[in-house]
Design an enzyme around this catalytic site. Structure first.
Site, short mmCIF file in Angstrom:
data_model
loop_
_atom_site.label_atom_id
_atom_site.label_comp_id
_atom_site.label_asym_id
_atom_site.label_seq_id
_atom_site.Cartn_x
_atom_site.Cartn_y
_atom_site.Cartn_z
CG ASP A 261 -2.08 0.90 1.14
OD1 ASP A 261 -3.19 0.45 1.45
OD2 ASP A 261 -1.90 2.08 0.76
CB THR B 226 -19.73 7.16 -6.89
OG1 THR B 226 -20.11 5.89 -6.35
CG2 THR B 226 -20.80 7.64 -7.85
CG LEU C 33 -15.09 -10.39 2.13
CD1 LEU C 33 -15.49 -9.36 3.17
CD2 LEU C 33 -13.63 -10.70 2.26
CE LYS D 240 -18.70 -7.60 -5.38
NZ LYS D 240 -18.91 -8.21 -4.07
CG LEU E 174 -27.07 -10.15 -2.03
CD1 LEU E 174 -25.59 -10.09 -1.66
CD2 LEU E 174 -27.80 -11.13 -1.11
CB CYS F 230 -20.43 -3.02 -1.99
SG CYS F 230 -18.72 -3.23 -1.52
CG PHE G 270 -22.17 -0.82 6.80
CD1 PHE G 270 -20.83 -1.00 7.08
CD2 PHE G 270 -22.82 -1.77 6.02
CE1 PHE G 270 -20.15 -2.11 6.61
CE2 PHE G 270 -22.15 -2.89 5.53
CZ PHE G 270 -20.81 -3.06 5.83
NE ARG H 139 -29.48 -1.16 11.21
CZ ARG H 139 -28.84 -1.53 10.10
NH1 ARG H 139 -29.15 -2.66 9.52
NH2 ARG H 139 -27.93 -0.79 9.59
C1 UGA Z 1 -22.13 -6.93 0.76
C2 UGA Z 1 -22.48 -8.31 0.22
O1 UGA Z 1 -23.33 -8.99 1.14
C3 UGA Z 1 -21.21 -9.15 -0.01
O2 UGA Z 1 -21.55 -10.39 -0.60
C4 UGA Z 1 -20.30 -8.37 -0.94
O3 UGA Z 1 -19.06 -9.07 -1.14
C5 UGA Z 1 -19.99 -7.02 -0.34
O4 UGA Z 1 -21.21 -6.29 -0.13
C6 UGA Z 1 -19.08 -6.27 -1.26
O5 UGA Z 1 -19.40 -6.12 -2.44
O6 UGA Z 1 -17.99 -5.89 -0.82
P1 UGA Z 1 -21.46 -5.96 3.16
O7 UGA Z 1 -21.71 -4.63 2.53
O8 UGA Z 1 -20.21 -6.18 3.93
O9 UGA Z 1 -21.52 -7.11 2.03
O10 UGA Z 1 -22.64 -6.28 4.19
P2 UGA Z 1 -24.12 -6.90 4.08
O11 UGA Z 1 -24.24 -7.95 5.10
O12 UGA Z 1 -24.47 -7.27 2.69
O13 UGA Z 1 -25.03 -5.67 4.54
C7 UGA Z 1 -25.20 -4.51 3.74
C8 UGA Z 1 -26.23 -3.60 4.37
O14 UGA Z 1 -27.54 -4.16 4.26
C9 UGA Z 1 -26.02 -3.34 5.85
O15 UGA Z 1 -26.28 -1.98 6.13
C10 UGA Z 1 -27.03 -4.24 6.52
O16 UGA Z 1 -27.41 -3.80 7.80
C11 UGA Z 1 -28.18 -4.17 5.53
N1 UGA Z 1 -29.10 -5.31 5.61
C12 UGA Z 1 -28.66 -6.57 5.37
C13 UGA Z 1 -30.43 -5.08 5.90
O17 UGA Z 1 -30.86 -3.94 6.12
N2 UGA Z 1 -31.28 -6.16 5.98
C14 UGA Z 1 -30.87 -7.44 5.74
O18 UGA Z 1 -31.70 -8.36 5.81
C15 UGA Z 1 -29.53 -7.63 5.43
#
Ligand code: UGA
Length: 466
Positions: free
Chosen positions: A17, A74, A143, A200, A207, A256, A318, A431
Site C-alpha cells: 500500500d 463513484t 465476503l 459481481k 441482494l 458496495c 453500517f 433495526r
Molecule cells: C455486501 C455483500 O453482502 C457481499 O456479498 C459483498 O461481497 C460485499 O457487499 C461487497 O461487495 O464488498 P457488506 O456490505 O459487507 O456485504 O454487508 P451486508 O451484510 O451485505 O449488509 C449490507 C447492508 O444491508 C447493511 O447496512 C445491513 O445492515 C443491511 N441489511 C442486510 C439489511 O438492512 N437487511 C438485511 O436483511 C440484510
C-alpha cells in the site's frame, strides 16, 4: 490475502500500500480495521508467508500474481458524475504494474469494477509491454463485513473469469490452484471475463433489491397494522425465496450496494437500456426513502420538532460487528435530525469519535478517496457529541434512535435509560432489536420499523410535508 497466506503456506503473500501509516498499522498489534477473527489469522502467518510493505514497486516486480484491490469511488464530477465508477486509482495501479514488471504476470481484478474494465486494463498494461505477457483475470470478492473470515474459509463460491485463449485458460488454472488449497473444486466457478465482472454487480444488486423490497413492505405494514417480521418469516419459508436478507431496517449501507447499483445504472444507460437502468435506480431510491421516512417518524412523533432536543443515536456502523461507517444509514439520519436542529449524542462500540465527525462533515461519495482529498464542512458537527457508553448518550435525551443492530443494544437496562430521559421518552428502533412490548410497559413511546404502530405514533401523519 491473509486467508490465502493461512491456507497456502507454500505461497508468499505481500500486501502493499502506498499509505505508510496503514502498512505500519498492519505490522502492529492494532490492525487498522475491526473484523472478528482477523487478528488471529494475521498473527498466525505474519512474518511467515504474509508480509505488509510500503515498497510497492519492488514487490509488484517480484510477483507472479498481482491482485489489485484499489478503491473505485463513484465519480463526483464530469461524465457520469454521481453514478459511474471512477477508475483513476485502477488506471494508475495498472500503469505502475506495466512500468515495473520485468516478468510475465497474472493481474487479478479484486476491486469491483464496471463490466469491460479488463479490456481497458489490458490496453494499459500492454501499451509499452517490453515483451511481457499480462493475463487479466476477474476474481470478484463476495465476503461480507463482520463475517469475512467465515465467508473466506467456506465461500459459497469462488468466481474466476478469464480470456478464452490458451494463455487465458492457463492463468485461470493458476489462480484456481491457489483457491483449491481449501475450497472444494465444485465451488470454484470459471467463466468468461465479462460474465464474471457482471456477476459481481448482479449479486450485489439483487441482494440490495431484497432489502429494498422488504423495506418497501415495512412502510405498508406500518400503514395497515401488519408486522414486517412476521411477513418476512412467512415469505422466507418459501424455499424458492429463502429466509436470509429479509430484515427490514432503516436502510442498507456499506461501501458496495449503493455504489455498485449506481454503477450498474450507468452501464445500462450507456448501453441505451433506459428501462433497465430505471428499474435498478428504484432500489436506491427506496433505500433513500426508508432513511428519510425514519427521520420523519422521529420528528413528527416528537411534536413536529426536534430543535434543541437531545437525541441519542445508538450505533453508527453500517451493520453490527464492524467499525465500518461507509454509506451507513446513520449518516443520512443524523443529517436529517441536524437539519431540524437536534443535538445528537452518538454511541457506537467500534466507531471512533474522529470517524463519526469526519463522516458527518464529508460530502457524499468522498469517503472512497484518500483523506487529503476529502473537503470538510466543520459546521455540520457543531451539534454532535460522541460518547463511549449508551447510558451517557441517553442521559437527559428526549429520544433514542437505534441505527445499528449491535447485540449489546438488546441487553441494555432500558428501565435505567427511561429513568434518565426527558418525558415523554421516545425510542425509534431502526433495526428491530428491542422488545417493543417490554419497552412500552416501561413507559416509552416506541416506534420499531415495520411493526404495528404505538397509538401515539399512529395518530400522527406518516410523512408530514417536508
Ligand atoms: C455486501 C455483500 O453482502 C457481499 O456479498 C459483498 O461481497 C460485499 O457487499 C461487497 O461487495 O464488498 P457488506 O456490505 O459487507 O456485504 O454487508 P451486508 O451484510 O451485505 O449488509 C449490507 C447492508 O444491508 C447493511 O447496512 C445491513 O445492515 C443491511 N441489511 C442486510 C439489511 O438492512 N437487511 C438485511 O436483511 C440484510
Amino acid at each position: 490475502m491473509a486467508m490465502i497466506a493461512l491456507k497456502c503456506p507454500d505461497i508468499e503473500v505481500v500486501v502493499v500500500d502506498i499509505a505508510v501509516a496503514r502498512i505500519n498499522a498492519w505490522n502492529s498489534d492494532r490492525l487498522p480495521i475491526f473484523e472478528p477473527g482477523l487478528d488471529e489469522v494475521v498473527k498466525a502467518c505474519r512474518g511467515r508467508n504474509l508480509f505488509f510493505s510500503a515498497d510497492v514497486e519492488k514487490h509488484v516486480a517480484a510477483a507472479d500474481i498481482v491482485f489489485v484491490s484499489v478503491n473505485t469511488p463513484t465519480k463526483t464530477r464530469g461524465l457520469g458524475a454521481g453514478k459511474a465508477a471512477d477508475l483513476t486509482y485502477w488506471e494508475s495501479a495498472a500503469r505502475m504494474i506495466a512500468d515495473v514488471s520485468k516478468s510475465d504476470k497474472i493481474v487479478v481484478e479484486k476491486s469491483t469494477v464496471p463490466v469491460k474494465t479488463a479490456e481497458a486494463i489490458e490496453k494499459i498494461l500492454t501499451h509499452n509491454n517490453k515483451g511481457i505477457n499480462f493475463q487479466i483475470l476477474s476474481n470478484p470478492e463476495f465476503l461480507a463485513e463482520g463475517t469475512a473470515i467465515e465467508d473466506l474459509a467456506k465461500p459459497d463460491r469462488v468466481l474466476i473469469g478469464g480470456r478464452e485463449t490458451p494463455e487465458g485458460r492457463k492463468a485461470v488454472e493458476a489462480l484456481k490452484a491457489v483457491y483449491a488449497h481449501w475450497v472444494p473444486e465444485e465451488n470454484i466457478i470459471t467463466m468468461n471475463l465479462w460474465s464474471a465482472e457482471i456477476s459481481k454487480l448482479a449479486a450485489n444488486a439483487i441482494l440490495a433489491q431484497r432489502i429494498s423490497s422488504i423495506n418497501a413492505m415495512s412502510a405498508l405494514c406500518e400503514a395497515t397494522g401488519a408486522d414486517v417480521a412476521e411477513v418476512a418469516y412467512a415469505v422466507g419459508k418459501d424455499s424458492r425465496i429463502g429466509p436470509k436478507f429479509l430484515n427490514a431496517s432503516v436502510g442498507f449501507g456499506g461501501s458496495c450496494f449503493q455504489k455498485d447499483i449506481l454503477n450498474l445504472v450507468y452501464i445500462c444507460e450507456c448501453n441505451g437500456l433506459t428501462e433497465v437502468a430505471n428499474y435498478w435506480k428504484q432500489v436506491v431510491q427506496i433505500n433513500d426513502y426508508q432513511k428519510s421516512r425514519f427521520v420523519k417518524r422521529v420528528v413528527s412523533s416528537m411534536f413536529n420538532t426536534v430543535s434543541g432536543k437531545k437525541i441519542a443515536v445508538l450505533g453508527f456502523a453500517f451493520k453490527k460487528d464492524t467499525g465500518d461507517t461507509r454509506e451507513t444509514a446513520a449518516i443520512d439520519v443524523c443529517h436529517g435530525l441536524l437539519g431540524d436542529n437536534a443535538k445528537i449524542s452518538v454511541y457506537d462500540p467500534q466507531v471512533t469519535a474522529d470517524q463519526i465527525m469526519r463522516d458527518l462533515a464529508m460530502n457524499k461519495f468522498d469517503w472512497d478517496h484518500p483523506q487529503h482529498l476529502q473537503p470538510m464542512s466543520p459546521t455540520a458537527t457543531k451539534q454532535v457529541d460522541v460518547v463511549w457508553d449508551a447510558y451517557e448518550a441517553t442521559k437527559g435525551a428526549h429520544g433514542v434512535c437505534i441505527l445499528t443492530e449491535w447485540d449489546e443494544f438488546k441487553k441494555l437496562d432500558y428501565k435505567r435509560i427511561y429513568d434518565g430521559m426527558q418525558k415523554p421518552a421516545f425510542i425509534f428502533d431502526g433495526r428491530n432489536v428491542i422488545n417493543v412490548d417490554e419497552l412500552r410497559k416501561i413507559g416509552f413511546v416506541v416506534y420499531s420499523v415495520g411493526k404495528p404502530l404505538d397509538p401515539w405514533v399512529k395518530d400522527l401523519p406518516a410523512a408530514p410535508p417536508s
